[in-house]
Design a protein around this motif. Structure first.
Motif, PDB file in Angstrom:
ATOM      1  N   GLY B 248       0.794  -1.235   0.000  1.00 17.34           N
ATOM      2  CA  GLY B 248       0.000   0.000   0.000  1.00 17.34           C
ATOM      3  C   GLY B 248       0.819   1.273   0.000  1.00 17.34           C
ATOM      4  O   GLY B 248       0.286   2.364  -0.179  1.00 17.34           O
ATOM      5  N   HIS B 249       2.151   1.127   0.200  1.00 15.41           N
ATOM      6  CA  HIS B 249       2.976   2.324   0.393  1.00 15.41           C
ATOM      7  C   HIS B 249       3.395   2.992  -0.911  1.00 15.41           C
ATOM      8  O   HIS B 249       3.629   4.200  -0.925  1.00 15.41           O
ATOM      9  CB  HIS B 249       4.200   1.995   1.239  1.00 15.41           C
ATOM     10  N   THR B 250       3.551   2.229  -1.990  1.00 17.28           N
ATOM     11  CA  THR B 250       3.956   2.857  -3.251  1.00 17.28           C
ATOM     12  C   THR B 250       2.835   3.786  -3.724  1.00 17.28           C
ATOM     13  O   THR B 250       3.063   4.949  -4.073  1.00 17.28           O
ATOM     14  CB  THR B 250       4.266   1.793  -4.320  1.00 17.28           C
ATOM     15  N   PHE B 251       1.610   3.272  -3.686  1.00  8.66           N
ATOM     16  CA  PHE B 251       0.460   4.128  -3.993  1.00  8.66           C
ATOM     17  C   PHE B 251       0.303   5.222  -2.924  1.00  8.66           C
ATOM     18  O   PHE B 251       0.075   6.386  -3.234  1.00  8.66           O
ATOM     19  CB  PHE B 251      -0.823   3.281  -4.052  1.00  8.66           C
ATOM     20  N   GLY B 252       0.439   4.827  -1.685  1.00 10.99           N
ATOM     21  CA  GLY B 252       0.222   5.764  -0.571  1.00 10.99           C
ATOM     22  C   GLY B 252       1.215   6.915  -0.557  1.00 10.99           C
ATOM     23  O   GLY B 252       0.839   8.072  -0.340  1.00 10.99           O
ATOM     24  N   HIS B 253       2.484   6.594  -0.787  1.00 10.34           N
ATOM     25  CA  HIS B 253       3.491   7.666  -0.816  1.00 10.34           C
ATOM     26  C   HIS B 253       3.202   8.650  -1.942  1.00 10.34           C
ATOM     27  O   HIS B 253       3.433   9.853  -1.801  1.00 10.34           O
ATOM     28  CB  HIS B 253       4.889   7.075  -0.987  1.00 10.34           C
ATOM     29  N   LEU B 312      -6.344  13.316  -8.195  1.00 11.74           N
ATOM     30  CA  LEU B 312      -4.990  12.843  -8.469  1.00 11.74           C
ATOM     31  C   LEU B 312      -4.998  12.048  -9.780  1.00 11.74           C
ATOM     32  O   LEU B 312      -5.501  10.932  -9.840  1.00 11.74           O
ATOM     33  CB  LEU B 312      -4.535  11.971  -7.294  1.00 11.74           C
ATOM     34  N   SER B 313      -4.417  12.637 -10.815  1.00  7.68           N
ATOM     35  CA  SER B 313      -4.483  12.013 -12.140  1.00  7.68           C
ATOM     36  C   SER B 313      -3.543  10.812 -12.246  1.00  7.68           C
ATOM     37  O   SER B 313      -2.602  10.661 -11.468  1.00  7.68           O
ATOM     38  CB  SER B 313      -4.101  13.030 -13.212  1.00  7.68           C
ATOM     39  N   THR B 314      -3.828   9.974 -13.233  1.00  5.65           N
ATOM     40  CA  THR B 314      -2.978   8.821 -13.520  1.00  5.65           C
ATOM     41  C   THR B 314      -1.531   9.243 -13.770  1.00  5.65           C
ATOM     42  O   THR B 314      -0.587   8.620 -13.274  1.00  5.65           O
ATOM     43  CB  THR B 314      -3.534   8.094 -14.762  1.00  5.65           C
ATOM     44  N   ALA B 315      -1.374  10.326 -14.512  1.00  6.89           N
ATOM     45  CA  ALA B 315      -0.015  10.793 -14.840  1.00  6.89           C
ATOM     46  C   ALA B 315       0.743  11.212 -13.579  1.00  6.89           C
ATOM     47  O   ALA B 315       1.930  10.895 -13.417  1.00  6.89           O
ATOM     48  CB  ALA B 315      -0.090  11.955 -15.825  1.00  6.89           C
ATOM     49  N   ARG B 316       0.048  11.909 -12.679  1.00  9.93           N
ATOM     50  CA  ARG B 316       0.689  12.340 -11.438  1.00  9.93           C
ATOM     51  C   ARG B 316       1.068  11.125 -10.585  1.00  9.93           C
ATOM     52  O   ARG B 316       2.150  11.082  -9.990  1.00  9.93           O
ATOM     53  CB  ARG B 316      -0.248  13.253 -10.635  1.00  9.93           C
ATOM     54  N   PHE B 317       0.153  10.165 -10.520  1.00 12.41           N
ATOM     55  CA  PHE B 317       0.458   8.930  -9.793  1.00 12.41           C
ATOM     56  C   PHE B 317       1.736   8.296 -10.326  1.00 12.41           C
ATOM     57  O   PHE B 317       2.654   7.955  -9.590  1.00 12.41           O
ATOM     58  CB  PHE B 317      -0.694   7.923  -9.944  1.00 12.41           C
TER      59      PHE B 317
END
Lengths: 364, 364
Positions: B248-253, B312-317
């Motif tokens: 969960g941290h890669t997405f979370g960070h 939060l856009s896909t590109a920003r993620f």
């Protein structure tokens, strides 16, 4: 005919690493590949060194992603704030945990780049390419990294061993004389603290070394590195004997801190500091006046200061020395000489000898 | 009758240390003396915790030189600049290498104080006294220390194990509800990544835990610490399995970095991140829709977000995820679920499942 090369090893179990000594190493792709196979590299250098050697190193690293950060020259750059642009460049360029940091410079660059390597993403590989005599014989070996704090030298840092040290003697050809002499202070340190035979050798070969005679320089650098490697291998984290390497440094650091870093070169302050430690050892009756004169004469022949700045009062000395990292329970720990070639780390000395050393120095 | 206590051990050879779990530990002089015998101590805390517990801790440390630095509360304080006043206080007060740093606070204080301990004079002793659920079950154990960089979370830091962790459960009595729920995200993480039986237990006891029923809390904290200690013992420097803790941290960070630290609490971002990892695992066909629903339901019951911020856009993620420390050779490494209670660290996934996860989340 290929240039002769030597490789020594710093024995530290799984953290052991080679010290390569020779000419023309900077452009040696195989040697650099062996030092680090990282595909992405951050080279940290300064404005004095980069114009001379960065392109050569980049050629040696051809085929990899190479980012370089070039900092201003000087001890005043050795602070936490100077690390920020390096971190920034590494992040902007997407350098990961599998990247490496290479220090191309003297002690300031090596200490700072090493601390960057120790702390970027909690630690990445590090290679030292020292470009000063001082860095080759001392600061690049042993894993001490860090920066200064306005209140004391090297107060913020980490132990982070390099994967390799690449001492390319050809870069000494362009080293300014003052820096060459400053490096000689650390060379003389090894002789005084633990290698009496090297003291004899230095007395014979000092002039050739200062004139950068290649064979003499190669022998000198290798001898110092062997001394340093042996001490570091025995006491990586300075829980004991490694503190011998601080001969002259407690006094010297006080000089540097009091003057503001960068006024005196580190080696110059250490030279004066060694003369003070030698003088105090003579006052304690541990060495003879002839021994003191012999040590001081060699330091003077190297063109180094033998006394601290005249305006540094006893009180200021004590104030700065009280912050030394070697101190325990508020007791000032000093490295003093039991003989030429035999130093001790001690709190067991007569404070009057220290007071006399500080007082006399302040009026020299 | 004395309160029941437990002591677990993080097995790391000569760096092994105890985790003490129980009520009323803060004022226990013998226990604190055992944690560190240092005569000089720097306590780092924040403005939320210090008014409640600093005096109690000082009483527990009576007879020693105790300096305290109280920082503002919040993730935005977790930066290099916030360390400077701590170093300054330590130097002004003459703290040497034989001093200790104690963190009295949550994850931000623990990470920052730990990095101070790792780097002050190249490393001094460190004790963790976590005051949030999140810090007790996760960040105080395992030796990860560091600060954020504007370009990424925990990008500057070091591994520096504490000498002891003192988890005084009584301090959770005053923990704000939102922080309690945020901590529950890391608790649920242990269940999902490797402890299916704990998932069952949590589904039964979640409400009692959120209501801070002492017996339930003690069992919950101990269970998480046992899980964490086992993983850290097997892989101290995260060369392999320790990365499972990043579920969960890669997405979370990416959520935290994109929002600017401090808008979402770390646990809240991780909760949404775990739902994304769970959803992606379902898209890959690794877990069933029912599994995903079960995990998401527990996270929702804990009062935690199950989707990232809608803006939060896909590109920003992707931009922020590209900076994750787990990545190698530019390849995005993720922690995903092969089953509830069985996570894997992998680069071997269909990017379309990632794209769908990011796209769907961005419009949820």
């Amino acid at each position: 005919m290929p240039e002769p090369r030597q490789t020594l090893t710093v024995e530290l179990g799984e953290r052991s690493y080679p010290i390569h000594i020779g000419r023309g190493l900077l452009a040696d792709r195989a040697l650099l590949q062996n030092a680090t196979a990282a595909e992405s590299v951050m080279v940290v250098s300064n404005e004095a060194v980069a114009p001379l050697y960065l392109d050569t190193l980049k050629a040696g690293l051809a085929g990899r992603q190479v980012i370089a950060t070039v900092l201003p020259d000087g001890e005043q750059e050795k602070r936490l704030e100077s690390m920020l642009p390096v971190f920034d460049e590494m992040l902007v360029n997407g350098l990961g945990r599998d990247s490496a940091v290479i220090a191309l410079g003297g002690g300031v660059i090596g200490d700072l780049a090493g601390f960057v390597a120790a702390t970027y993403q909690r630690g990445v590989a590090f290679v030292q390419i020292p470009t000063t005599l001082l860095a080759m014989v001392d600061s690049s070996v042993g894993g001490k990294t860090g920066v200064n704090h306005p209140r004391g030298k090297n107060m913020i840092g980490a132990f982070h061993q390099p994967r390799a040290v690449v001492a390319d003697l050809s870069v000494l050809d362009t080293l300014p004389d003052r820096e060459m002499r400053a490096g000689m202070a650390e060379v003389i340190k090894y002789a005084l603290l633990g290698d009496a035979a090297f003291l004899d050798w230095l007395e014979t070969h000092l002039d050739e070394a200062l004139a950068r005679e290649p064979g003499v320089l190669a022998e000198l650098v290798a001898r110092c590195c062997r001394n340093k490697a042996a001490i570091v291998s025995a006491d990586e984290r300075e829980s004991g004997q490694r503190a011998l390497l601080n001969l002259g440094h407690t006094f010297g650091h006080a000089i540097e801190a009091a003057r503001g870093y960068g006024d005196w070169l580190h080696g110059e302050a250490i030279a004066a500091g060694m003369c003070m430690a030698t003088g105090m050892s003579r006052r304690l009756g541990w060495i003879s006046p002839a021994d003191e004169a012999r040590a001081t004469a060699l330091i003077e022949r190297a063109g180094l200061p033998t006394t601290p700045p005249a305006d540094l009062s006893t009180a200021r000395f004590r104030e700065f020395m009280a912050r030394d990292k070697k101190n325990r329970h508020g007791q000032l720990t000093l490295v003093l000489l039991k003989a030429l070639g035999e130093a001790v780390v001690t709190t067991d000395y007569d404070d009057q000898a220290l007071e006399a050393t500080l007082t006399e120095s302040a009026h020299d």
